[in-house]
Design an enzyme around this catalytic site. Sequence first.
Site, PDB file in Angstrom:
ATOM      1  N   ARG A  97       0.892  -1.224   0.085  1.00 53.48           N
ATOM      2  CA  ARG A  97      -0.060  -0.076  -0.071  1.00 53.48           C
ATOM      3  C   ARG A  97       0.928   1.217  -0.054  1.00 53.48           C
ATOM      4  O   ARG A  97       0.549   2.202  -0.453  1.00 53.48           O
ATOM      5  CB  ARG A  97      -0.946   0.030   1.125  1.00 53.48           C
ATOM      6  CG  ARG A  97      -2.223  -1.081   0.991  1.00 53.48           C
ATOM      7  CD  ARG A  97      -3.010  -1.203   2.099  1.00 53.48           C
ATOM      8  NE  ARG A  97      -4.163  -1.789   1.733  1.00 53.48           N
ATOM      9  CZ  ARG A  97      -4.761  -2.529   2.647  1.00 53.48           C
ATOM     10  NH1 ARG A  97      -4.882  -2.144   3.905  1.00 53.48           N
ATOM     11  NH2 ARG A  97      -6.118  -3.017   2.275  1.00 53.48           N
TER      12      ARG A  97
ATOM     13  N   LYS B 104     -15.501 -13.298   8.109  1.00 52.65           N
ATOM     14  CA  LYS B 104     -16.677 -12.839   8.522  1.00 52.65           C
ATOM     15  C   LYS B 104     -17.810 -12.584   7.226  1.00 52.65           C
ATOM     16  O   LYS B 104     -17.798 -11.812   6.708  1.00 52.65           O
ATOM     17  CB  LYS B 104     -16.849 -11.599   9.379  1.00 52.65           C
ATOM     18  CG  LYS B 104     -16.060 -11.558  10.634  1.00 52.65           C
ATOM     19  CD  LYS B 104     -16.253 -10.486  11.572  1.00 52.65           C
ATOM     20  CE  LYS B 104     -17.326 -10.666  12.631  1.00 52.65           C
ATOM     21  NZ  LYS B 104     -17.354  -9.310  13.384  1.00 52.65           N
TER      22      LYS B 104
HETATM   23  P1  ADP Z   1      -9.076  -9.938   3.373  1.00 50.60           P
HETATM   24  O1  ADP Z   1      -8.111  -9.245   4.183  1.00 50.60           O
HETATM   25  O2  ADP Z   1      -8.185 -10.430   2.233  1.00 50.60           O
HETATM   26  O3  ADP Z   1     -10.480  -9.242   2.891  1.00 50.60           O
HETATM   27  P2  ADP Z   1     -10.666 -11.337   5.510  1.00 50.60           P
HETATM   28  O4  ADP Z   1      -9.973 -10.180   6.524  1.00 50.60           O
HETATM   29  O5  ADP Z   1     -11.960 -11.150   5.398  1.00 50.60           O
HETATM   30  O6  ADP Z   1      -9.570 -11.171   4.284  1.00 50.60           O
HETATM   31  O7  ADP Z   1     -10.189 -12.631   6.097  1.00 50.60           O
HETATM   32  C1  ADP Z   1      -8.787 -13.196   6.407  1.00 50.60           C
HETATM   33  C2  ADP Z   1      -8.794 -13.992   7.537  1.00 50.60           C
HETATM   34  O8  ADP Z   1      -9.644 -15.073   7.559  1.00 50.60           O
HETATM   35  C3  ADP Z   1      -7.392 -14.682   7.735  1.00 50.60           C
HETATM   36  O9  ADP Z   1      -6.813 -14.428   8.770  1.00 50.60           O
HETATM   37  C4  ADP Z   1      -7.677 -16.266   7.826  1.00 50.60           C
HETATM   38  O10 ADP Z   1      -7.044 -17.029   8.481  1.00 50.60           O
HETATM   39  C5  ADP Z   1      -9.053 -16.304   8.246  1.00 50.60           C
HETATM   40  N1  ADP Z   1      -9.791 -17.398   7.946  1.00 50.60           N
HETATM   41  C6  ADP Z   1     -10.277 -17.832   6.675  1.00 50.60           C
HETATM   42  N2  ADP Z   1     -10.751 -19.008   6.692  1.00 50.60           N
HETATM   43  C7  ADP Z   1     -10.694 -19.293   7.942  1.00 50.60           C
HETATM   44  C8  ADP Z   1     -11.255 -20.658   8.751  1.00 50.60           C
HETATM   45  N3  ADP Z   1     -11.831 -21.513   7.961  1.00 50.60           N
HETATM   46  N4  ADP Z   1     -11.195 -20.538   9.977  1.00 50.60           N
HETATM   47  C9  ADP Z   1     -10.539 -19.521  10.441  1.00 50.60           C
HETATM   48  N5  ADP Z   1     -10.140 -18.494  10.105  1.00 50.60           N
HETATM   49  C10 ADP Z   1     -10.148 -18.380   8.717  1.00 50.60           C
END
Ligand code: ADP
Length: 357
Positions: free
Chosen positions: A34, A187
């Site tokens: 970034r 989420k």
């Molecule tokens: P981004 O930042 O790319 O938008 P998010 O913040 O929504 O993505 O989600 C990323 C997080 O979700 C990561 O820290 C990842 O470890 C977690 N995550 C993804 N799948 C799982 C799962 N099945 N159980 C627990 N954590 C998860």
Amino acid sequence: MKFLRDLNLKKKRVLVRVDFNEPIKNGELTSDFRIKAAIPTIEYLLAEESKIILVTHLGRPDGKIIEELRTDPIAECLKKLIGRPVKKLDGYEVSQSEEEIILLENVQFHPGEKSKDPQFIGELAELADFFVLDAFGQAHRDYASISGLSDVMPSCAGLLLEKEIKTLSRVLGNSGHPLVFIIGGAKISTKMKVIENFLEKADNVLLGGALANTVLKAKGIDVKKSVVEDEMLEQAEKILKNPKLYLPTDWIFSDEMILDIGPKAIEEFKEIILKAKTVVFNGPMGLFEKDQFKSGSEEIARAVADNSGYSLAGGGDTIALLEGLNLLDKISHVSTGGGAMLDFLAGKKLPGIEALK
Ligand code: ADP
Ligand code: MG
């Protein structure tokens, strides 16, 4: 909306809201994606001999001073990238300084940032003659330094914001089909609106990551102790009926929790991704920070990179995933925004962008 070249910024004081919210571990930034993305705007202003005052947030300090979230490591990183001195301040007051580039303290240490406090907006506005919004990754927030300043001083979009708006508008306007959205991550409550919207626009919507658990549970699958948002079950049940929606068909359980998508799901998702003319990727497929649970995210990221159509990716963790695999160059456009990119693609109005209009 005005852009940098529409204003006469020569030798003027310019306050630039950037999104330098990089991942940080033990006091060190683990990415500079970034920061690099904002360099064109900084260089433009240097050529104009403007006095540059940069402001960003880092992490989630929620209106309090958190020592580990001071912006010092960002100043260090920027100094190296740009090869010039960067003066980091411990607050938001700028005295007559020698340095041409100034970085203010984490703007979210101040409670007035999120509450959009008019007095704080006034204090920030005092610092400069012009305001430039270049923080695309935060443009979906209605905060003082994002949407509060354009009302009180002459303002415009920076080069990064301009590029993001133009690129994402092009994807929205004439994306080739099949158009495939891959949504993973933490989420479902934060991404449900966007999923619903994409179910209308796209040909296929692939769900993975923790957010798929809620939908799997709504489908009647025993997800055991997996992370689930029960208050979202009703909405999850509705999207289930849509034939465009694809859920993982197998999973990796550990301690009774789903932590990655399984090998069958990987193959099914890959097949759809490789056939796409346009593919949008946000959110990892599992707990990819741990080696045992990274293969779903890695395989899907590789498929997105291998796709010969137009690929778009965004999101802090998604960028970290792609960066770790050295795949950033193989994606047509990597957006600096996660939530902001999704909101933009869903056709929502982003407060930062609206304020500039
Ligand atoms: P981004 O930042 O790319 O938008 P998010 O913040 O929504 O993505 O989600 C990323 C997080 O979700 C990561 O820290 C990842 O470890 C977690 N995550 C993804 N799948 C799982 C799962 N099945 N159980 C627990 N954590 C998860
Ligand atoms: Mg994230």
